[in-house]
Write an enzyme that holds these catalytic residues in place. Structure first.
Site, PDB file in Angstrom:
ATOM      1  N   TYR A 183       0.731  -1.081  -0.052  1.00  0.00           N
ATOM      2  CA  TYR A 183       0.067  -0.156   0.051  1.00  0.00           C
ATOM      3  C   TYR A 183       0.941   1.187  -0.169  1.00  0.00           C
ATOM      4  CZ  TYR A 183       0.841   0.572   4.979  1.00  0.00           C
ATOM      5  OH  TYR A 183       1.534   0.554   6.171  1.00  0.00           O
ATOM      6  N   CYS A 184       0.300   2.328  -0.420  1.00  0.00           N
ATOM      7  CA  CYS A 184       1.088   3.542  -0.579  1.00  0.00           C
ATOM      8  C   CYS A 184      -0.159   4.639  -0.559  1.00  0.00           C
ATOM      9  CB  CYS A 184       1.850   3.705  -1.699  1.00  0.00           C
ATOM     10  SG  CYS A 184       1.098   3.420  -3.251  1.00  0.00           S
ATOM     11  N   THR A 185       0.135   5.863  -0.518  1.00  0.00           N
ATOM     12  CA  THR A 185      -0.689   7.006  -0.636  1.00  0.00           C
ATOM     13  C   THR A 185      -1.839   6.601  -1.463  1.00  0.00           C
ATOM     14  OG1 THR A 185       1.115   8.500   0.214  1.00  0.00           O
ATOM     15  CG2 THR A 185      -0.862   9.601  -0.692  1.00  0.00           C
TER      16      THR A 185
END
Length: 295
Positions: A183-185
């Protein structure tokens, strides 16, 4: 009273003339008075722009009309003022995200080739109910200091370039035959990260479609996310509800905080967590190679 919005999006798709796209995007933003950062590469486009609502909507309509960008997932968030993005930067790069592997990443009209399986927030919860999942943070380490998924693995990286070293270090080999959710922004870094992991022997890799932003819209602070979300503009961090947990700790005094500031050393500028009180003075990251006297 003016209403300000921030528009975040990316799209992996082959672009034959990135420079022409750069000039078009620059001229479009300047004509509308928008600020922000836009990267264009042969791999696609990555954009975060902000400004007055009517202007951002015009930009959104013009950009999504371009055939290669029609399927892009545009993410909206609340802005505060023109100060969110005081400047406009539109650049061409070899990589859409700077992992240092431009020749490794292949894209077609469907996106990154050989990446992890995309999960909606609802599909993510179903997977967590069925399997023992490991969350793998695809951001810089300092971003995770103020917010992350519960029990997530946070790699020791300062920039995306460090991920190659981390993945090949052997630290995470025990995860290669287990379900891993990256996951990331907004999702863009995990498009690349999940592909890199698959190429390095990770067999069951997923990525959160739309990133933390889409998850927060669906579940706020009542799900698996905890804390604040770091963003790359003058807002520094945002939360999904008034009930957001404060998991960050001020580097100076150890008080709880979700505030991020740059090290006062102008040569260093490392991002760090500080409380409102300590932020009133000079703050220093404490790294051995950072010398406050040069600030």
């Amino acid at each position: 009273m003016a209403i300000y919005k921030v528009l975040l999006f990316y799209g992996f798709t082959p672009l034959k003339d990135p420079e022409a796209i750069r000039l078009w995007q620059r001229d479009l933003c300047e004509s509308l008075g928008l600020g922000g950062r836009i990267l264009v590469s042969p791999q696609g486009i990555n954009s975060t722009v902000g400004g007055e609502l009517t202007a951002v909507k015009k930009y959104w309509r013009k950009t999504r009309d371009y055939p290669a960008f029609k399927s892009i997932d545009f993410k909206w968030s609340e802005g505060t003022s023109e100060a969110d993005f005081p400047r406009l930067k539109v650049r061409v790069r070899d990589e859409l995200v700077g992992f240092g592997v431009p020749d490794e990443v292949k894209v077609d009209e469907g996106g990154v080739i050989g990446g992890g399986q995309h999960l909606t927030p609802q599909e993510l919860h179903q997977l967590v109910d069925q399997k023992d999942v490991t969350f793998f943070d695809g951001r810089n380490k300092w971003e995770a200091q103020i917010g992350r998924f519960k029990n997530a693995v946070v790699p020791d990286v300062r920039t995306s370039h460090d991920f190659v070293r981390e993945l090949e270090s052997g630290k995470y080999d025990h995860l290669k035959n287990t379900p891993v959710v990256t996951y990331c922004t907004g999702g863009i870094r995990c498009e690349i990260l999940s592909s890199m992991m698959m190429k390095r022997g990770f067999t069951e890799v997923y990525q959160m479609a739309g990133g933390i932003v889409r998850y927060g819209e669906a579940y706020g602070d009542s799900g698996l996310w905890e804390g604040a979300l770091s963003v790359f503009d003058e807002r520094k961090a945002i939360t999904f509800s008034p009930e957001a947990a404060v998991i960050g700790v001020c580097l100076m005094c150890a008080e709880p905080s979700s505030r991020l500031e740059n090290c006062s050393n102008l040569v260093c500028r490392t991002q760090m967590v500080v409380c409102d009180s300590c932020a009133q003075g000079d703050v220093h990251c404490g790294d051995a190679d950072c010398h406050p006297a040069t600030a």
